[in-house]
Design a protein around this motif. Structure first.
Motif, mmCIF file in Angstrom:
data_model
loop_
_atom_site.group_PDB
_atom_site.id
_atom_site.type_symbol
_atom_site.label_atom_id
_atom_site.label_comp_id
_atom_site.label_asym_id
_atom_site.label_seq_id
_atom_site.Cartn_x
_atom_site.Cartn_y
_atom_site.Cartn_z
ATOM 1 N N HIS A 110 -4.482 9.846 -1.320
ATOM 2 C CA HIS A 110 -4.600 9.099 -0.077
ATOM 3 C C HIS A 110 -3.791 9.747 1.040
ATOM 4 O O HIS A 110 -4.228 9.794 2.196
ATOM 5 N N ARG A 111 -2.620 10.259 0.708
ATOM 6 C CA ARG A 111 -1.806 10.933 1.724
ATOM 7 C C ARG A 111 -2.526 12.193 2.216
ATOM 8 O O ARG A 111 -2.504 12.508 3.407
ATOM 9 N N TYR A 165 0.831 -1.211 0.000
ATOM 10 C CA TYR A 165 0.000 0.000 0.000
ATOM 11 C C TYR A 165 0.861 1.256 0.000
ATOM 12 O O TYR A 165 0.648 2.174 -0.803
ATOM 13 N N ILE A 183 1.220 4.398 -2.575
ATOM 14 C CA ILE A 183 0.222 5.321 -2.038
ATOM 15 C C ILE A 183 0.162 6.595 -2.883
ATOM 16 O O ILE A 183 1.193 7.173 -3.260
#
Length: 274
Positions: free
Chosen positions: A15-16, A7, A11
């Motif tokens: 998403h961060r 993941y 990433i």
């Protein structure tokens, strides 16, 4: 564990970003429902200033992210760094050792140096001018300090020899832990005390935001508390005794004004006002 590695290897920026926004949202809701201190302040205005600094930090890290990628690729390809020189170990132990070392260089060490070097302190000072510490205070960093911290993160990646998935995992944890230990929330005292032997708990970090020495120069950690305890920079102060801010900039018209905050690093050093 492999799922976690996969993941964070891929990433996305989205998403961060969601991790950052999600953390602020969760702790914002909790501290509104169960505040440690009932501040008399305009929470939206206060958040606006801190979110401005959060956005500048995000931009700086996004623009310079390719340097982190190059550093991590160099470490792995050249078998360079502490993790690369250690004998093969269990992946969980490998990850914990890597996170501990990244936290030492990218959080504890740079933080301590910022307090000891006057030029760097002028930039870090903006973080300490906040007299209403809440979860939005976590990324209240002057753009200049964001660059300084990025440089230390890159050094950390090279010295530790960490792969990029570990860097992204560390940064994600760092964001959430910082939001957690700045949040205006009251954990049960015994629970907070127990947590402080392993991680930076809210009570432990809030001592660092007490307005005067020696408390300001203590509790430098962000994720793990081990470094403060090893190097003798741990200190304790009862919740009710803590006064937020820094004794050279306690006036609300100054520490709650964005334009004035941006100028502080370029002004002469001051003596304590209180």
């Amino acid at each position: 564990m492999q799922t976690l590695i996969d993941y964070f290897e891929t990433i996305s920026s989205l998403h961060r970003g969601l991790i950052l926004v999600g953390g602020i949202t969760v702790f914002w809701l909790i501290e509104n429902a169960f505040p440690l201190f009932k501040f008399q302040y305009n929470k939206i205005n206060h958040a606006g200033i801190n979110i401005f600094f959060t956005i500048t930090t995000i931009i700086i890290n996004f623009v310079m992210a390719f340097i982190l990628l190059l550093a991590a690729d160099f470490a792995i390809q050249q078998n360079f760094g502490i993790l690369q020189w250690l004998p093969e170990m269990n992946i969980w132990v490998y990850t914990l050792v890597g996170l501990l070392l990244l936290d030492f260089i990218g959080a504890y060490l740079v933080h301590l140096i910022e307090h000891k070097v006057k030029f760097l302190w002028r930039f870090h000072l903006i973080h300490h001018t906040d007299t209403w510490i809440d979860t939005t205070s976590a990324n209240r960093h002057h753009p200049g300090e964001s660059v300084i911290r990025f440089v230390f993160t890159v050094l950390g990646v090279l010295i530790v020899g960490s792969p990029m998935w570990m860097v992204f995992l560390y940064q994600s944890l760092s964001v959430v832990f910082s939001q957690f230990n700045h949040a205006n929330i009251p954990l049960p005292k015994k629970l907070d005390k127990v947590l402080s032997y392993f991680i930076i708990s809210p009570d432990m970090h809030k001592v660092h935001h007490h307005y005067k020495l020696p408390y300001t120069d203590s509790n430098y950690g962000n994720i793990f508390s081990v470094w403060d305890r090893i190097f003798g920079t741990y200190s304790y102060l009862e919740r009710g005794q803590i006064i937020y801010g820094v004794d050279t900039h306690m006036k609300p018209e100054e520490n709650n004004d964005l334009s004035k905050l941006l100028k502080i690093p370029f002004q002469k050093s001051r003596s304590p006002e209180l």
